[in-house]
Design an enzyme around this catalytic site. Structure first.
Site, short mmCIF file in Angstrom:
data_model
loop_
_atom_site.label_atom_id
_atom_site.label_comp_id
_atom_site.label_asym_id
_atom_site.label_seq_id
_atom_site.Cartn_x
_atom_site.Cartn_y
_atom_site.Cartn_z
CG LEU A 1 -1.92 -1.20 1.26
CD1 LEU A 1 -2.74 -1.16 2.54
CD2 LEU A 1 -2.85 -1.22 0.05
CG ASP B 1 3.83 2.41 -5.74
OD1 ASP B 1 2.85 2.12 -6.44
OD2 ASP B 1 4.65 1.57 -5.33
C1 GLA Z 1 5.03 -1.63 -7.02
C2 GLA Z 1 5.87 -0.58 -7.74
C3 GLA Z 1 5.03 0.16 -8.78
C4 GLA Z 1 4.30 -0.80 -9.71
C5 GLA Z 1 3.59 -1.89 -8.91
C6 GLA Z 1 3.01 -2.97 -9.78
O1 GLA Z 1 4.04 -1.03 -6.28
O2 GLA Z 1 6.41 0.34 -6.82
O3 GLA Z 1 5.85 1.05 -9.50
O4 GLA Z 1 5.17 -1.35 -10.64
O5 GLA Z 1 4.44 -2.52 -7.97
O6 GLA Z 1 1.97 -2.47 -10.55
#
Ligand code: GLA
Length: 392
Positions: A129, A176
């Protein structure tokens, strides 16, 4: 959230002085609704910021040192000289703020003085998260504001992503940090990770709630597996260039174009990885359309299809996430359920009728425990704002 007064009391206890000059900032965690492992492939993602996140208290010092402490990790605190700051694996959670300070330096932002910082996070760690992106973004934002800058949220996300790639060693995409920096209450973000064009889409789920299920499965080896998937996608692009010389990202191909060219990918595993990415990109766009039309059943089916593809083609789910998603789909009133984030443990997100939420938590929790021996946690997701200063 730990109450503001409690945090301030702890700050003063740890760093001395009084309340004067202490500022408070906050960044959220995020949940990705759909579009997994598409960001570093130049594709679209559809995340939303949560109402829980990381709070940061900060106050300037008179020397050029940085104090780092967290209510969550009382044993791991430290004080470092700003100049020549080294980022080390053993830094524990402090690797994130240190990486950000190095990044600012790299961008020509040399801090004019040292600071004391105290964090409090409500996001479960390692749950997918974005607790780390939340720490990075709140740190970068607070330091920039304290130094008299007006942070641009898009650039903030780019710098924090680069800090994680360069100094933490995880080759994450931008999703993220972008969601944490640009979130908007009650909206999800449709972001194209190639151009960084984005728009906020009202997250109108009507009588349905987004329920996050935490498998509480520790994500061992997650970072190396993540980097491995990324490398496989890069290999796919190289092989597809035999037919499409200018190809930069898998996301540039439609599913039809991919089908016409996939024979060029000799390695069967790499071919499956690439197929997931191409089809997942299309699912994101169809999900946004469905949500905007109020067709929640269609959105739910796309969530299910996304999980299945991450399980069978991309192979990043694992027994815990699969058990939880399968149990969720059997509860009446559930339109869809999928893993969210990088995978290999972490969380699912499900679209659940508001009258079925209690039953969902009871039944999925019980079946998950039966299948795995682990106890799950559940949170009904409220969608909140991106990073900001508190108390203005
Ligand atoms: C992690 C990474 C993101 C993305 C997700 C998968 O959260 O930090 O950049 O690649 O995995 O969608």
């Amino acid at each position: 959230m730990a109450r503001a007064e409690e945090l301030i009391r702890e700050f003063v206890r740890r760093y001395g002085g009084d309340e004067a000059g202490i500022r408070a900032y906050r960044a959220p965690g995020r949940v990705n609704l759909i579009g997994e492992h598409t960001d570093y492939n130049g594709g679209p993602v559809f995340p939303a910021a949560l109402t829980f996140g990381t709070s940061l208290l900060i106050r300037p010092r008179t020397d050029r040192r940085i104090g780092l402490a967290s209510l969550n990790f009382p044993q791991a605190a430290g004080e470092f000289a700003l100049d020549g700051l080294a980022v080390r694996r053993e830094d524990d959670w402090m690797i994130y703020p240190k990486a950000v300070i190095r990044e600012l330096d790299l961008r020509g932002i040399r801090l004019s003085r040292g600071y004391d910082l105290l964090y409090h996070g409500e996001i479960p760690n390692g749950a997918g998260l974005s607790s780390s992106a939340s720490i990075e973004v709140v740190t970068a934002y607070a330091l920039l504001v304290m130094e008299g800058h007006e942070p641009d949220p898009v650039r903030l996300a780019q710098w924090c992503q680069h800090a994680e790639n360069e100094f933490v060693g995880v080759r994450c995409g931008i999703m993220d940090q972008f969601a944490v920096a640009n979130g908007k209450k009650d909206h999800a973000i449709l972001l194209c990770c190639d151009t960084l064009e984005y728009r906020h889409v009202p997250c109108r789920t009507g009588e349905y709630r987004l329920v996050i299920g935490n498998t509480n499965k520790k994500r061992g080896l997650a970072d190396s597996k993540y980097n491995e998937r990324r490398a496989e996608c890069e290999r796919a692009v190289l092989m597809l260039r035999a037919a499409r010389p200018g190809l930069r990202f898998l996301a540039e191909l439609t599913p039809d174009e991919f089908r016409a060219a996939e024979h060029l990918i000799g390695d069967e595993t790499v071919r499956r990885r690439a197929r997931h990415v191409v089809e997942e990109c299309e699912r994101v766009l169809r999900s946004v359309e469905a949500l905007e039309k109020g067709d929640l059943a269609a959105f739910g089916s796309l969530m299910n299809a996304s999980h299945d593809s991450l399980r069978d083609l991309y192979e990043v789910t694992g027994p815990e996430l699969d058990a939880m998603a399968a149990a969720a789909r059997d509860v009446p009133g559930v339109l869809g359920s999928r893993m969210t984030g990088a995978g290999f443990g972490g969380c699912t997100v499900s679209l659940v009728h508001r009258d079925a939420v209690d039953r969902f938590i009871g039944e999925v929790g019980a079946r998950y425990r039966e299948a795995t021996g682990l106890t799950a946690d559940f949170y009904v997701a409220d969608i909140g704002d991106g990073v900001r200063r508190l108390g203005e």
